[in-house]
Write an enzyme that holds these catalytic residues in place. Structure first.
Site, PDB file in Angstrom:
ATOM      1  N   ASP A 166     -44.980   5.668 -44.870  1.00  0.00           N
ATOM      2  CA  ASP A 166     -45.863   6.546 -46.249  1.00  0.00           C
ATOM      3  C   ASP A 166     -45.306   6.786 -47.150  1.00  0.00           C
ATOM      4  O   ASP A 166     -43.724   6.582 -47.237  1.00  0.00           O
ATOM      5  CB  ASP A 166     -45.795   7.284 -45.015  1.00  0.00           C
ATOM      6  CG  ASP A 166     -46.654   8.567 -45.542  1.00  0.00           C
ATOM      7  OD1 ASP A 166     -47.084   8.290 -46.632  1.00  0.00           O
ATOM      8  OD2 ASP A 166     -46.451  10.205 -45.051  1.00  0.00           O
ATOM      9  N   ALA A 174     -52.306  17.204 -45.249  1.00  0.00           N
ATOM     10  CA  ALA A 174     -53.889  17.714 -44.413  1.00  0.00           C
ATOM     11  C   ALA A 174     -53.602  18.451 -43.475  1.00  0.00           C
ATOM     12  O   ALA A 174     -54.682  19.206 -42.690  1.00  0.00           O
ATOM     13  CB  ALA A 174     -54.850  16.194 -44.110  1.00  0.00           C
TER      14      ALA A 174
HETATM   15  P1  13P Z   1     -48.648  17.749 -44.235  1.00  0.00           P
HETATM   16  O1  13P Z   1     -47.515  18.251 -44.602  1.00  0.00           O
HETATM   17  O2  13P Z   1     -49.678  18.542 -44.752  1.00  0.00           O
HETATM   18  O3  13P Z   1     -48.443  17.600 -42.569  1.00  0.00           O
HETATM   19  O4  13P Z   1     -48.896  16.139 -44.823  1.00  0.00           O
HETATM   20  C1  13P Z   1     -48.471  15.001 -44.871  1.00  0.00           C
HETATM   21  C2  13P Z   1     -48.601  13.686 -45.586  1.00  0.00           C
HETATM   22  O5  13P Z   1     -49.449  13.720 -46.232  1.00  0.00           O
HETATM   23  C3  13P Z   1     -47.478  13.407 -45.674  1.00  0.00           C
HETATM   24  O6  13P Z   1     -47.541  11.715 -46.040  1.00  0.00           O
END
Ligand code: 13P
Length: 315
Positions: free
Chosen positions: A81, A213
């Site tokens: 990520d 999200a």
């Molecule tokens: P949140 O902080 O809303 O959980 O989002 C996490 C995210 O998009 C990680 O890439």
């Protein structure tokens, strides 16, 4: 079983969204696998660069491999990520990650295109899928790329179509009004469905991704604060918007902050209610149970719950 993110998207597209859960430690991994099996859902396990630094990247990979053995019926993808170019190459070469996200969204459009194109070329040579981002969310998850809420920019659908065409990327994270973290909306809550709809119209069948999200449940915040926390003004997404987004072409929904809130609530309440206990295992066990429940609940809202058997028939 670890499978390609593309395979997961093919099954999910237009019907449901895969939950993409960020993990940092063994307890989160165990809770995630347990919750996904309890809800019979395929899923995506993802790590930030900072998660790979936190415990150690080899440790993270081996823990995920171990979970794959412990839960042989699980079907999931392993994703990096918000990677920079260098870390994307490291993960592609590891032979373990089935997809990487290259995040150059904070750079000018042409630079984002050039970097994403380079990563796509290397990744596709090894059968790894690539997610990129266009537009800017508020509240960067990786400190160096943090964006103030006022500077966040929604994705321009026409530019998204051009980006997808020129880069050959496999999925695209779009800025549709969310932000990372626990403080998403200072005003009205709500996703910009019109942006998703327009991108889906221009790029039919192309998997879109929502970052930021988490729903930041108010009950969770209250329990944390009742147990000594001081979180003020936190607000997240409406979970009832997950499925409508999925039906419009969002195939992956990222959830990290909500999981951290579960951790914080369990530990704060534990220390408050059992001050005599100083063994970390009872609260670790409780966290794994609570996180598993949370994941199963989210998978139900995403529509991925109950999809495992049907997905397996397609593999
Ligand atoms: P949140 O902080 O809303 O959980 O989002 C996490 C995210 O998009 C990680 O890439």
């Amino acid at each position: 079983m670890i499978i390609s993110t593309k395979e997961l998207f093919k099954h999910a597209y237009g019907k449901y969204a895969l939950g993409a859960y960020n993990i940092n430690n063994a307890e989160q991994i165990m809770g995630l696998f347990k919750g996904s099996m309890d809800s019979q859902a395929p899923f995506i396990i993802q790590t930030l660069m900072s998660a790979r630094d936190y415990i150690n990247k080899t440790m993270i990979e081996r823990m995920i491999k171990a979970a794959d053995e412990i839960f042989p019926e699980a079907v999931f993808a392993v994703h990096l990520d918000h990677g920079d170019e260098k870390t994307c190459y490291e993960c592609i070469d590891s032979g373990f990650y089935t997809s990487v996200m290259v995040d150059a969204s904070y750079l000018p459009f042409e630079e984002n295109v050039a970097i994403t194109k380079r990563v796509v070329k290397k990744a596709h040579e090894k059968g790894v899928a690539v997610e990129a981002e266009l537009g800017q969310l508020g509240g960067g998850v990786e400190g160096e790329n943090a964006v103030e809420e006022s500077k966040a920019k929604l994705t321009d659908p026409k530019q998204a179509a051009e980006f997808i065409e020129r880069t050959g990327v496999d999925s695209l994270a779009c800025a549709i009004g969310t932000s990372h973290g626990a403080f998403k909306f200072s005003g009205e809550q709500g996703l910009h469905f019109e942006v998703i709809e327009e991108i889906a119209r221009l790029c039919p069948g192309f998997p879109l991704v929502i970052h930021g999200a988490s729903s930041v449940p108010q009950e969770e915040i209250k329990r944390i604060n009742d147990a000594g926390g001081k979180i003020k003004g936190a607000k997240g997404c409406d979970v009832n918007e997950y499925l409508p987004a999925a039906k419009r072409g969002v195939a992956k929904i990222n959830i990290y902050t909500d999981g951290i809130l579960v951790w914080t609530r369990v530990h704060r309440e534990f220390f408050r209610d059992k001050p005599e206990v100083f063994d970390f295992r009872p609260m670790g066990k409780e966290f794994m149970t609570e996180y598993a429940k949370f994941v199963a609940d989210r998978n139900t809202l995403l529509g991925s719950a109950g999809q495992l058997e049907d997905l397996k028939k397609t593999l």
